[in-house]
Design a protein around this motif. Sequence first.
Motif, PDB file in Angstrom:
ATOM      1  N   PRO A  89      -2.071  -6.545  -6.148  1.00 13.42           N
ATOM      2  CA  PRO A  89      -1.088  -7.478  -5.587  1.00 13.42           C
ATOM      3  C   PRO A  89       0.012  -7.781  -6.601  1.00 13.42           C
ATOM      4  O   PRO A  89      -0.244  -7.918  -7.786  1.00 13.42           O
ATOM      5  N   GLY A  90       1.214  -7.844  -6.104  1.00 14.96           N
ATOM      6  CA  GLY A  90       2.350  -8.137  -6.964  1.00 14.96           C
ATOM      7  C   GLY A  90       2.897  -6.949  -7.719  1.00 14.96           C
ATOM      8  O   GLY A  90       3.848  -7.071  -8.469  1.00 14.96           O
ATOM      9  N   ARG A  91       2.304  -5.785  -7.557  1.00 15.56           N
ATOM     10  CA  ARG A  91       2.760  -4.574  -8.235  1.00 15.56           C
ATOM     11  C   ARG A  91       3.307  -3.611  -7.195  1.00 15.56           C
ATOM     12  O   ARG A  91       2.868  -3.586  -6.051  1.00 15.56           O
ATOM     13  N   ILE A  92       4.262  -2.787  -7.599  1.00 19.72           N
ATOM     14  CA  ILE A  92       4.878  -1.815  -6.703  1.00 19.72           C
ATOM     15  C   ILE A  92       4.700  -0.431  -7.303  1.00 19.72           C
ATOM     16  O   ILE A  92       5.005  -0.204  -8.472  1.00 19.72           O
ATOM     17  N   SER A  93       4.209   0.494  -6.508  1.00 16.35           N
ATOM     18  CA  SER A  93       4.057   1.877  -6.922  1.00 16.35           C
ATOM     19  C   SER A  93       5.396   2.578  -6.708  1.00 16.35           C
ATOM     20  O   SER A  93       5.823   2.794  -5.583  1.00 16.35           O
ATOM     21  N   SER A  94       6.049   2.920  -7.802  1.00 13.32           N
ATOM     22  CA  SER A  94       7.418   3.397  -7.719  1.00 13.32           C
ATOM     23  C   SER A  94       7.586   4.767  -8.372  1.00 13.32           C
ATOM     24  O   SER A  94       7.097   5.005  -9.478  1.00 13.32           O
ATOM     25  N   LEU A  95       8.287   5.645  -7.695  1.00 11.17           N
ATOM     26  CA  LEU A  95       8.625   6.951  -8.244  1.00 11.17           C
ATOM     27  C   LEU A  95       9.597   6.800  -9.415  1.00 11.17           C
ATOM     28  O   LEU A  95       9.598   7.608 -10.341  1.00 11.17           O
ATOM     29  N   THR A  96      10.410   5.750  -9.386  1.00  7.21           N
ATOM     30  CA  THR A  96      11.324   5.475 -10.495  1.00  7.21           C
ATOM     31  C   THR A  96      10.543   5.264 -11.792  1.00  7.21           C
ATOM     32  O   THR A  96      10.911   5.791 -12.846  1.00  7.21           O
ATOM     33  N   ASP A  97       9.448   4.512 -11.712  1.00  8.90           N
ATOM     34  CA  ASP A  97       8.612   4.283 -12.890  1.00  8.90           C
ATOM     35  C   ASP A  97       7.976   5.584 -13.368  1.00  8.90           C
ATOM     36  O   ASP A  97       7.906   5.838 -14.574  1.00  8.90           O
ATOM     37  N   LEU A  98       7.511   6.401 -12.444  1.00  5.85           N
ATOM     38  CA  LEU A  98       6.919   7.688 -12.804  1.00  5.85           C
ATOM     39  C   LEU A  98       7.932   8.553 -13.543  1.00  5.85           C
ATOM     40  O   LEU A  98       7.619   9.156 -14.570  1.00  5.85           O
ATOM     41  N   LEU A  99       9.153   8.601 -13.041  1.00  6.95           N
ATOM     42  CA  LEU A  99      10.189   9.423 -13.672  1.00  6.95           C
ATOM     43  C   LEU A  99      10.570   8.885 -15.051  1.00  6.95           C
ATOM     44  O   LEU A  99      10.714   9.664 -16.005  1.00  6.95           O
TER      45      LEU A  99
ATOM     46  N   ARG B 296       0.825  -1.206   0.000  1.00  5.98           N
ATOM     47  CA  ARG B 296       0.000   0.000   0.000  1.00  5.98           C
ATOM     48  C   ARG B 296       0.857   1.252   0.000  1.00  5.98           C
ATOM     49  O   ARG B 296       0.364   2.326   0.245  1.00  5.98           O
ATOM     50  N   GLU B 297       2.118   1.118  -0.248  1.00  6.84           N
ATOM     51  CA  GLU B 297       2.974   2.293  -0.300  1.00  6.84           C
ATOM     52  C   GLU B 297       2.818   2.954  -1.661  1.00  6.84           C
ATOM     53  O   GLU B 297       2.808   2.286  -2.683  1.00  6.84           O
ATOM     54  N   TRP B 298       2.714   4.275  -1.653  1.00  5.11           N
ATOM     55  CA  TRP B 298       2.561   5.022  -2.888  1.00  5.11           C
ATOM     56  C   TRP B 298       3.882   5.647  -3.262  1.00  5.11           C
ATOM     57  O   TRP B 298       4.549   6.253  -2.431  1.00  5.11           O
ATOM     58  N   LEU B 299       4.260   5.512  -4.492  1.00  6.80           N
ATOM     59  CA  LEU B 299       5.418   6.169  -5.067  1.00  6.80           C
ATOM     60  C   LEU B 299       6.663   6.042  -4.189  1.00  6.80           C
ATOM     61  O   LEU B 299       7.165   7.016  -3.627  1.00  6.80           O
ATOM     62  N   ILE B 300       7.140   4.831  -4.083  1.00  9.63           N
ATOM     63  CA  ILE B 300       8.344   4.556  -3.303  1.00  9.63           C
ATOM     64  C   ILE B 300       9.507   5.327  -3.921  1.00  9.63           C
ATOM     65  O   ILE B 300       9.694   5.321  -5.142  1.00  9.63           O
ATOM     66  N   ALA B 301      10.283   5.995  -3.100  1.00 10.38           N
ATOM     67  CA  ALA B 301      11.426   6.780  -3.573  1.00 10.38           C
ATOM     68  C   ALA B 301      12.432   5.871  -4.271  1.00 10.38           C
ATOM     69  O   ALA B 301      12.577   4.700  -3.895  1.00 10.38           O
TER      70      ALA B 301
ATOM     71  N   ILE C 209      -0.340   5.070  -8.728  1.00 11.19           N
ATOM     72  CA  ILE C 209      -1.194   5.056  -7.533  1.00 11.19           C
ATOM     73  C   ILE C 209      -2.132   3.848  -7.573  1.00 11.19           C
ATOM     74  O   ILE C 209      -2.347   3.190  -6.556  1.00 11.19           O
ATOM     75  N   ILE C 210      -2.659   3.527  -8.746  1.00 13.64           N
ATOM     76  CA  ILE C 210      -3.517   2.338  -8.876  1.00 13.64           C
ATOM     77  C   ILE C 210      -2.720   1.080  -8.544  1.00 13.64           C
ATOM     78  O   ILE C 210      -3.234   0.148  -7.922  1.00 13.64           O
TER      79      ILE C 210
END
Length: 119
Positions: A84-94, A12-17, A78-79
């Motif tokens: 499950p099995g997905r990670i919300s990552s700031l790296t992907d956003l960038l 449930r972590e959003w946009l992991i650094a 954010i979605i």
Amino acid sequence: LFIPSYFEPLHREWLIAPWNDLASRRLNYSDIIVNGLGFVPFGFCFFLSRQWGSRREKLRHSLRVIFAAAVVSCVIEIIQAWLPGRISSLTDLLTNTLGAAFGVLLVLCFHHKLHVAES
């Protein structure tokens, strides 16, 4: 296939650094490349569909397209926090945003060869 009656997302972590994301898992260059290349068509097509003429209009539209790509990518990330099995990552956003910026850059470099009808 078993579907539980109660569903609890794993992450449930959003946009992991990026520094936390890379510390928790190995650096995955293929994931970074796929994320970047996945948004190149977005930047390319969306910017190409815009009407522009002067240098100022090109800059304004390019910034709008890059911002739109960042917003779309942010919504996707954010979605992913609830999947499950997905990670919300700031790296992907960038990398998604940089991919769209590269698509805009491609249009700016090769627009004279694209034969686009201007109205």
